[in-house]
Design a protein around this motif. Structure first.
Motif, mmCIF file in Angstrom:
data_model
loop_
_atom_site.group_PDB
_atom_site.id
_atom_site.type_symbol
_atom_site.label_atom_id
_atom_site.label_comp_id
_atom_site.label_asym_id
_atom_site.label_seq_id
_atom_site.Cartn_x
_atom_site.Cartn_y
_atom_site.Cartn_z
ATOM 1 N N GLY A 194 0.815 -1.197 0.000
ATOM 2 C CA GLY A 194 0.000 0.000 0.000
ATOM 3 C C GLY A 194 0.851 1.251 0.000
ATOM 4 O O GLY A 194 2.066 1.209 -0.213
ATOM 5 N N TYR A 195 0.218 2.373 0.277
ATOM 6 C CA TYR A 195 0.881 3.673 0.205
ATOM 7 C C TYR A 195 1.420 4.069 1.578
ATOM 8 O O TYR A 195 1.105 3.447 2.588
ATOM 9 N N ALA A 196 2.239 5.099 1.607
ATOM 10 C CA ALA A 196 2.821 5.532 2.880
ATOM 11 C C ALA A 196 1.734 5.758 3.922
ATOM 12 O O ALA A 196 1.871 5.367 5.088
ATOM 13 N N PRO A 395 -4.060 -2.535 -8.802
ATOM 14 C CA PRO A 395 -5.177 -2.993 -7.961
ATOM 15 C C PRO A 395 -4.714 -3.461 -6.586
ATOM 16 O O PRO A 395 -5.363 -3.159 -5.576
ATOM 17 N N SER A 396 -3.596 -4.170 -6.520
ATOM 18 C CA SER A 396 -3.133 -4.691 -5.230
ATOM 19 C C SER A 396 -2.713 -3.573 -4.288
ATOM 20 O O SER A 396 -2.850 -3.695 -3.067
ATOM 21 N N SER A 397 -2.217 -2.446 -4.840
ATOM 22 C CA SER A 397 -1.818 -1.326 -3.978
ATOM 23 C C SER A 397 -3.027 -0.703 -3.297
ATOM 24 O O SER A 397 -2.945 -0.241 -2.161
ATOM 25 N N LEU A 398 -4.165 -0.691 -3.980
ATOM 26 C CA LEU A 398 -5.389 -0.114 -3.424
ATOM 27 C C LEU A 398 -6.121 -1.097 -2.524
ATOM 28 O O LEU A 398 -6.853 -0.695 -1.616
ATOM 29 N N ARG A 399 -5.923 -2.378 -2.764
ATOM 30 C CA ARG A 399 -6.614 -3.391 -1.972
ATOM 31 C C ARG A 399 -6.169 -3.366 -0.506
ATOM 32 O O ARG A 399 -6.922 -3.767 0.388
ATOM 33 N N VAL A 400 -4.951 -2.891 -0.236
ATOM 34 C CA VAL A 400 -4.454 -2.832 1.142
ATOM 35 C C VAL A 400 -5.391 -2.012 2.009
ATOM 36 O O VAL A 400 -5.830 -2.449 3.084
ATOM 37 N N ALA A 401 -5.739 -0.802 1.561
ATOM 38 C CA ALA A 401 -6.635 0.060 2.341
ATOM 39 C C ALA A 401 -8.051 -0.493 2.391
ATOM 40 O O ALA A 401 -8.768 -0.280 3.375
ATOM 41 N N ASN A 402 -8.436 -1.202 1.349
ATOM 42 C CA ASN A 402 -9.798 -1.733 1.289
ATOM 43 C C ASN A 402 -10.006 -2.942 2.193
ATOM 44 O O ASN A 402 -11.154 -3.357 2.426
ATOM 45 N N THR A 403 -8.918 -3.499 2.711
ATOM 46 C CA THR A 403 -9.026 -4.726 3.512
ATOM 47 C C THR A 403 -8.394 -4.620 4.893
ATOM 48 O O THR A 403 -8.416 -5.596 5.647
ATOM 49 N N ASN A 408 -8.631 4.687 3.657
ATOM 50 C CA ASN A 408 -8.025 6.012 3.531
ATOM 51 C C ASN A 408 -9.011 6.913 2.792
ATOM 52 O O ASN A 408 -10.041 6.457 2.292
ATOM 53 N N VAL A 409 -8.697 8.195 2.716
ATOM 54 C CA VAL A 409 -9.662 9.150 2.170
ATOM 55 C C VAL A 409 -9.795 9.037 0.657
ATOM 56 O O VAL A 409 -10.778 9.524 0.088
ATOM 57 N N TRP A 410 -8.827 8.400 -0.018
ATOM 58 C CA TRP A 410 -8.939 8.263 -1.476
ATOM 59 C C TRP A 410 -10.191 7.488 -1.865
ATOM 60 O O TRP A 410 -10.859 7.844 -2.818
ATOM 61 N N GLY A 411 -10.448 6.384 -1.171
ATOM 62 C CA GLY A 411 -11.633 5.585 -1.450
ATOM 63 C C GLY A 411 -11.684 4.993 -2.847
ATOM 64 O O GLY A 411 -12.765 4.789 -3.402
ATOM 65 N N LEU A 412 -10.524 4.694 -3.416
ATOM 66 C CA LEU A 412 -10.487 4.164 -4.782
ATOM 67 C C LEU A 412 -10.760 2.667 -4.812
ATOM 68 O O LEU A 412 -10.337 1.925 -3.925
ATOM 69 N N LYS A 413 -11.461 2.213 -5.842
ATOM 70 C CA LYS A 413 -11.680 0.796 -6.058
ATOM 71 C C LYS A 413 -10.359 0.137 -6.476
ATOM 72 O O LYS A 413 -9.481 0.792 -7.035
ATOM 73 N N ALA A 414 -10.259 -1.154 -6.236
ATOM 74 C CA ALA A 414 -9.037 -1.884 -6.564
ATOM 75 C C ALA A 414 -8.998 -2.193 -8.055
ATOM 76 O O ALA A 414 -9.306 -3.306 -8.502
ATOM 77 N N GLU A 415 -8.639 -1.193 -8.843
ATOM 78 C CA GLU A 415 -8.537 -1.346 -10.282
ATOM 79 C C GLU A 415 -7.332 -0.557 -10.785
ATOM 80 O O GLU A 415 -6.891 0.401 -10.133
ATOM 81 N N PRO A 416 -6.767 -0.935 -11.936
ATOM 82 C CA PRO A 416 -5.537 -0.275 -12.408
ATOM 83 C C PRO A 416 -5.799 1.137 -12.921
ATOM 84 O O PRO A 416 -6.805 1.397 -13.592
ATOM 85 N N LEU A 417 -4.878 2.042 -12.606
ATOM 86 C CA LEU A 417 -4.917 3.415 -13.082
ATOM 87 C C LEU A 417 -3.505 3.855 -13.456
ATOM 88 O O LEU A 417 -2.515 3.284 -12.980
ATOM 89 N N MET A 418 -3.426 4.882 -14.286
ATOM 90 C CA MET A 418 -2.138 5.443 -14.670
ATOM 91 C C MET A 418 -2.204 6.963 -14.549
ATOM 92 O O MET A 418 -3.108 7.600 -15.105
ATOM 93 N N ILE A 419 -1.272 7.527 -13.811
ATOM 94 C CA ILE A 419 -1.142 8.976 -13.719
ATOM 95 C C ILE A 419 -0.174 9.431 -14.808
ATOM 96 O O ILE A 419 0.941 8.918 -14.911
ATOM 97 N N TRP A 420 -0.603 10.378 -15.632
ATOM 98 C CA TRP A 420 0.303 10.992 -16.609
ATOM 99 C C TRP A 420 0.500 12.456 -16.225
ATOM 100 O O TRP A 420 -0.448 13.172 -15.961
ATOM 101 N N GLN A 421 1.743 12.859 -16.183
ATOM 102 C CA GLN A 421 2.102 14.128 -15.560
ATOM 103 C C GLN A 421 3.073 14.914 -16.426
ATOM 104 O O GLN A 421 4.005 14.359 -17.004
ATOM 105 N N PHE A 422 2.845 16.229 -16.481
ATOM 106 C CA PHE A 422 3.790 17.142 -17.101
ATOM 107 C C PHE A 422 4.530 17.873 -15.983
ATOM 108 O O PHE A 422 3.921 18.567 -15.173
#
Length: 508
Positions: A194-196, A395-403, A408-422
């Motif tokens: 999971g995240y910090a 998905p596995s990184s988000l599943r930590v908080a879900n279980t 955490n306040v993000w409340g994201l479902k355990a599914e893949p996402l990609m951040i693209w940043q400039f």
């Protein structure tokens, strides 16, 4: 080989220029940029702080003022001129300062590592800067570590190295503990642990009325939840207790690719984000594309770390199959690896903008091409250093908080996402508005295309967001409402929204 990092890009030179403010005059501070007015409220706060903590208060023109107001900051744009700087040495001193700010009605800012990169997020003109650099103690426990907010992640990793353990924190050495932990926290091992924010066992917090509480799963559990990604909306954290893991050795990989390999590079990134394992091997990366506006040459870099001593690291097999211009694998420790990854302070003016999407390599390639073409519109900007950064959310990184029974306040479902940043660096203040407008308009235009395709996510990660972005829009509405209720309960006088306005704040 020491690498200097600018949001994951290898840099091979460092140049910085610093200036110091002059001695405070009555009601104002003279700076090279002009005069900053000081109100009677901030004068009150500085006077009261000096009365109680004379040796911990620094005024303009005194020794260490420039260090505290400029040298600690990553982005040149964060160099501001506070009326005074308070450098507390204890949590009690922080509590006393917050009481003073409340009684004087004085504006203040709080700085941990100084890495958040937009003006006012962790510094202030004319108000009081609370610099947490002296709260830098730590205690290593059996399977956790107590750390002060004055530490950076390199301090934490080296403290744990002789114990063969790691904490989940920043990927670059100069990033501070508090900011990254309170906004979420990307680490190489998110996919397993999971995240910090998901690895904080307790927070010692100074609230808006000066009260000190410990927030944990069985003590102020509502505040405990809200601090997991809720930023600086509730108080000043004076101690974090972090879970640690037995990882005595890691395997690292440094890989560089030319532009002809970008389609394969983006394919490998998307594949990595979509891997969903119940018990994954901990591994993650910093993935960046840099573009030289003079030579018109683009290159991609992968800096990857995997737990254990698999050589080469198995989790990066898809990248290792791509023809590379450089590839170095090594077995090391987290402390040794992070010692080589510097993110130089005071190197650039820096603008972040980003959005999130479902992994789609063809779309990412089109975003890259659009960004590269758009860079030419501002290629005459002095000192221009444009980079295109990708961060995976598995998905596995988000599943930590879900279980874990906390969430955490993000409340994201355990599914893949990609951040693209400039991430855009430049040299002169006269180009600030131009670069900011360019970055915002390009980001929003490309995000709108993804919305039409049905692959856009509204999640915005605070650590990679521009000051113009609203991360709370991407949180579930019920989470935001709950956060506001918790803020009202723990900070009814609104000290951390009315007097401390920097950072990403919840709306009223």
């Amino acid at each position: 080989m020491k690498l200097l990092l600018f949001t994951g890009v290898s840099l091979w030179s460092l140049a910085s220029a610093r200036s110091s403010a002059s001695v405070v005059q009555t009601g104002s501070i003279s700076t090279p940029a002009g005069t900053v007015e000081i109100t009677k409220e901030e004068q009150c706060a500085c006077r009261e702080l000096r009365a109680s903590f004379a040796k911990n208060v620094i005024l303009p023109g005194q020794a260490n003022y420039t260090e505290q107001t400029k040298d600690y900051y990553w982005d040149v744009r964060a160099d501001l001129s506070p009326a005074c700087v308070f450098v507390p040495e204890t949590a009690d001193a922080v509590a006393s300062a917050i009481e003073i700010f409340s009684s004087c009605n004085a504006q203040f800012a709080v700085r941990g590592g100084g890495h958040m990169n937009y003006p006012g997020s962790n510094n202030i003109d004319g108000g009081v800067l609370v610099a947490l650099s002296s709260l830098n103690s730590y205690t290593v426990n059996k399977d956790s570590i107590d750390v002060g907010p004055g530490l950076n992640w390199y301090n934490v990793y080296t403290a744990l190295e002789s114990h063969g353990r790691v904490a989940i924190g920043g990927r670059m050495k100069t990033i501070g503990v508090p900011g990254l932990t309170l906004i979420g926290g990307f680490h190489y091992f998110n996919n397993k642990y999971g995240y910090a924010m998901d690895n904080v066992l307790s927070y010692d917090v100074v609230l808006g009325n000066g009260t000190q509480v410990t927030a944990a799963k069985d003590s102020h559990p509502d505040l405990f939840w809200a601090l997991k990604g809720g930023a600086n909306n509730y108080g000043v954290v004076t101690k974090f207790t972090l879970k640690t893991y037995s990882v005595p050795k890691v395997t690292s990989t440094i890989q560089m690719f030319n532009e002809s390999a970008f389609p394969q590079f983006f394919d490998a990134m998307c594949h990595s984000a979509m891997v969903d394992e119940e018990d994954p091997t901990a591994a993650g990366m910093i993935a960046t594309v840099s573009y030289n506006v003079t030579t018109k040459v683009a290159s991609a870099s992968l800096l990857g770390v995997q737990e254990g001593v698999s050589m080469p690291p198995s989790k990066f097999a898809n990248f290792s199959s791509i023809p590379a211009t450089m590839r170095i694998n090594n077995v090391t420790t987290m402390g040794q690896w992070s010692s080589e990854l510097d993110s130089p302070k005071q190197m650039f003016r820096v603008m972040f903008s980003h959005k999130t999407m479902k992994p789609d390599s063809e779309t990412i390639l089109s975003i890259y091409k659009a960004w590269k073409a758009a860079v030419e519109q501002i290629s005459d900007v002095e000192g221009l250093y444009p980079t295109f950064v990708l961060n995976e959310i598995t998905p596995s990184s988000l599943r930590v908080a879900n279980t874990n029974g906390v969430g955490n306040v993000w409340g994201l479902k355990a599914e893949p996402l990609m951040i693209w940043q400039f991430s855009t660096g430049w040299a002169l203040s006269q180009d600030d508005l131009r670069v900011e407008a360019w970055s915002q308009q390009l980001t929003e235009r490309l995000h709108a295309i993804n919305q039409e395709k049905g692959i856009a996510s509204e999640f915005v990660y605070m650590g990679d967001a521009g000051g113009w972005q609203d991360p709370f829009v991407g949180f579930p509405a019920e989470n935001v409402n709950r956060m506001r209720d918790i803020r009202a309960a723990y900070d009814p006088s609104k000290t951390f929204s009315r007097l401390n306005w920097g950072g990403f704040k919840l709306g009223m």
